[in-house]
Design a protein around this motif. Structure first.
Motif, PDB file in Angstrom:
ATOM      1  N   GLY A  64       1.124  -0.880  -0.222  1.00  0.00           N
ATOM      2  CA  GLY A  64       0.046   0.136   0.708  1.00  0.00           C
ATOM      3  C   GLY A  64       0.981   0.921  -0.085  1.00  0.00           C
ATOM      4  O   GLY A  64       1.977   1.136   0.265  1.00  0.00           O
TER       5      GLY A  64
ATOM      6  N   GLY B 140      -1.491  -2.564   4.203  1.00  0.00           N
ATOM      7  CA  GLY B 140      -1.099  -1.860   5.097  1.00  0.00           C
ATOM      8  C   GLY B 140      -0.156  -2.267   5.761  1.00  0.00           C
ATOM      9  O   GLY B 140       1.195  -1.646   6.178  1.00  0.00           O
TER      10      GLY B 140
ATOM     11  N   ASP C 297      -0.133   4.525   4.415  1.00  0.00           N
ATOM     12  CA  ASP C 297      -1.188   3.404   4.597  1.00  0.00           C
ATOM     13  C   ASP C 297      -1.121   2.349   6.425  1.00  0.00           C
ATOM     14  O   ASP C 297       0.272   1.992   6.932  1.00  0.00           O
ATOM     15  CB  ASP C 297      -1.243   2.524   3.642  1.00  0.00           C
TER      16      ASP C 297
ATOM     17  N   TYR D 249      -3.067  -2.564  -4.359  1.00  0.00           N
ATOM     18  CA  TYR D 249      -2.684  -1.402  -3.546  1.00  0.00           C
ATOM     19  C   TYR D 249      -1.017  -0.351  -3.670  1.00  0.00           C
ATOM     20  O   TYR D 249      -1.192   0.327  -2.891  1.00  0.00           O
ATOM     21  CB  TYR D 249      -3.069  -2.341  -1.964  1.00  0.00           C
TER      22      TYR D 249
END
Length: 654
Positions: free
Chosen positions: A71, A332, A75, A154
């Motif tokens: 990500g 994340g 994130d 992401y």
């Protein structure tokens, strides 16, 4: 729907199913011949590929790439570490654990791949082989596919689709025939992987019903079970009763753990704990050698194709399904945290389950002389599990619980599988989007058709053969995904080096970047509305980009702009021939207004009021800074700063 991928995969599945159902005996014989050919011809390839997958994810996690997030850099994980671990734990449990935890070690004990069977040495080797088949290699391929899906979705804002992982290799051609073929291979492999899993599950449930109610083993009983349980799974997938399924799954997990603890403490506890630790040690010490053991110096046999090659093909077939699930819950996380979580959290429970049930069965044969149990594992493997539970107190109640747990695992696996198949056969949108409901119904019916056809064509042997053959093309796709991911990570590391490149300071009429300090403070506590940010992008950002385009073209650069007024997305692209283009995007993003500022918004105390930012995105995703408040000259300087860093990046990778 993604028509090319859908129609290609559906045609292969339907033609195969009709051929198997129309001529089950001939199809079963052909599948066995094909599996023998695959084991003798490409068995070495499967062992090499699975080892490469595992080595790649471990080395990547331990390298400098391990710090990269799945990500944007800012994130944060959507789920707490405990919740994430719990979902990975759930991903590690399948109905096939019930089928193989007793039958497989007893089979290897009675008929080992090398040496004599029926003795303590054969029992120890049987558990070593069992751990190999259910150990790190399988979770390595899951981690690889999930990491590739999550990274490109992401961090690079590509669709959450298998083809996205090939973007570093073929660029925009992922949206052409090559990308469609990759998605189709993934769908076909997943269908047969699910079909094998559910086929073993049906055999396991049929055996349980036979033990409890005397319902005999037959293809028609198994067909009825397939229709009933796939019907329930499709109904759940279409209705989207997430809460009910989640509650059932939680209860099921508790019952599974309770069953495991019951077998541990109601059986020879000390012996089971001793063997668990020894099995782990044997597995880890023999892992390098067993990973490449083709039994090339032993008498030729079908053992390798029926077991190790089948397992490696089965893990590969399940990789799109489980990989997509793991990717969705892992945004994340850093690559290092992700890889070691995926490799070891589910593995702990899986190996404990296999060791406790497997050694309980081996103890009954070696310690109590129940030699008939080993024979049952060879002739009726699904019944061996229940014969072990029969030796425990309150056996009928325990077996009833085991059948119930198996049924729920069957439904939840099939439900999740149909949803994932609908997603794989769609074009790919947001990461949290599923495919349309009618696709879930279609793929649920297709899985039922394949499962029933394979059971009619030869039961276990047909299931194994189909998985080995259909996983072969997708195993090549996974190797390409590995190559593409490595290339993308290498390029990202060079971009990070380029960011350290010193830039000459740009004068802004002798003032600070945002004017005076009063203006900076006002800007810091300013939370603009959507309309305000939209007007700013249209009146300030867009003219700055147009000016950059005009001057760049005067310098002979190939410049392209894309203005998406509907989604408030402004994009500047400077091409460099065959080298990586420079991409500078400004995208409007919405966030909830912080609590300290809500009370002052017109005195309305709007708890859910949102504010917006004009965020800068580069090739690697969001840079987590806002342009609102910049003037045209400052935006031009920011674009130039990023462009100079990009030129430094191109210098490093030439």
């Amino acid at each position: 729907m993604n028509p090319p991928a859908f129609y290609c995969a559906a045609a292969v599945i339907l033609l195969f199913s009709l051929a198997v159902i129309g001529r089950p005996e001939q199809a079963g014989a052909w599948l066995l011949q094909a599996q023998t050919w695959a084991a003798n011809t490409v068995g070495w390839y499967y062992l090499l590929a699975m080892s490469l997958y595992l080595v790649f994810v471990v080395v990547t996690a331990l390298s400098g790439y391990g710090k990269i997030k799945l990500g944007a850099d800012h994130d944060q994980p959507e789920f707490s570490y405990l919740s994430w671990a719990g979902m990975l734990f759930a991903a590690g449990i399948s109905i096939t654990l019930f089928f193989f935890c007793v039958s497989e070690p007893l089979t290897h004990f009675a008929q080992p791949p090398a040496g004599e069977g029926g003795n303590p040495a054969a029992a120890r080797q049987a558990m070593q082989i069992l751990f190999l088949h259910w150990g790190l290699h399988g979770w390595g391929v899951f981690a690889l596919v999930a990491m590739a899906l999550a990274y490109f979705a992401y961090r690079h804002n590509l669709p959450l689709a298998l083809r996205s992982a090939l973007y570093p290799l073929i660029g925009k051609r992922i949206n052409g025939p090559i990308g469609h073929a990759v998605d189709a291979f993934g769908i076909i492999a997943t269908i047969f992987g699910l079909g094998a899993d559910l086929g073993f599950g049906v055999l396991h449930l049929n055996a349980g019903l036979d033990y409890l109610f005397g319902i005999s083993h037959s293809h028609w009983v198994q067909l009825i079970l397939i229709v009933l349980m796939m019907g329930a799974a499709i109904a759940v997938a279409v209705s989207g009763v997430d809460k009910g399924v989640r509650i059932m799954s939680d209860i099921n997990m508790v019952l599974a753990v309770a069953l495991l603890l019951f077998v541990l403490f109601a059986g020879p506890t000390q012996h089971l704990l001793n063997t668990l630790i020894q099995n782990i040690g044997d597995y880890l010490s023999a892992l390098p050698g067993k990973s490449f053991d083709l039994y090339a110096y032993d008498e030729p046999s079908d053992w390798l194709g029926g077991w190790t090659v089948f397992y490696w093909a089965w893990w590969i077939a399940w990789a799109p399904f489980v990989g997509l699930f793991i990717a969705r819950i892992s945004r994340g996380r850093t690559i290092r945290e992700f890889v070691f979580g995926v490799l070891f959290i589910p593995l702990g429970f899986t190996l404990a389950w296999l060791s406790i049930f497997g050694n309980s069965a081996l103890e009954l044969v070696l310690g109590q002389g129940m030699t008939g149990l080993a024979q049952t594992a060879l002739t009726d493997p699904a019944m061996a599990f229940y014969q072990v539970l029969e030796t425990y107190p309150a056996s009928r109640a325990v077996i009833s619980v085991a059948v119930l747990v198996s049924f729920v695992f069957f439904v939840t696996s099939a439900d999740s599988g149909t949803v994932v198949l609908s997603t794989l056969s769609s074009k790919g949108g947001e990461a949290n989007e599923d495919g349309p409901k009618w696709l879930r119904v279609f793929w649920g019916a297709a899985v039922a058709l394949v499962t029933g056809g394979l059971l009619f064509a030869g039961s276990m042997d047909a299931l194994k053969s189909a998985v080995v053959l259909t996983s072969l093309p997708f195993s090549v796709v996974v190797l390409l995904m590995m190559w593409g991911l490595h290339k993308a990570l290498h390029l990202e590391s060079q971009r990070q080096r380029a960011r350290l490149h010193s830039l000459a300071p740009v004068a802004t009429n002798g003032k600070a970047r945002h004017g005076g300090w009063r203006q900076r403070l006002s800007q810091a506590v300013y939370f603009p509305s959507r309309d305000e940010v939209y007007r700013f992008m249209d009146s300030t950002v867009r003219p700055a980009m147009e000016e950059m385009v005009e001057v760049s073209r005067e310098k002979g650069l190939v410049v392209e702009t894309q203005f998406d007024a509907t989604n408030a997305n402004l994009q500047l692209i400077i091409g460099h021939g065959e080298e990586h283009p420079f991409i500078y995007q400004v995208i409007m993003q919405g966030y909830f207004t912080p609590s300290f500022a809500r009370a002052g918004i017109g005195g309305l105390h709007l708890k859910n009021r949102r504010y917006y930012r004009a965020e800068v995105h580069l090739t690697e995703g969001s840079q987590d800074y806002d342009l609102v408040g910049y003037n045209r000259e400052q935006i031009l300087n920011d674009m130039l700063d990023q462009y100079e860093r990009h030129l430094q990046f191109l210098h490093l990778v030439r």
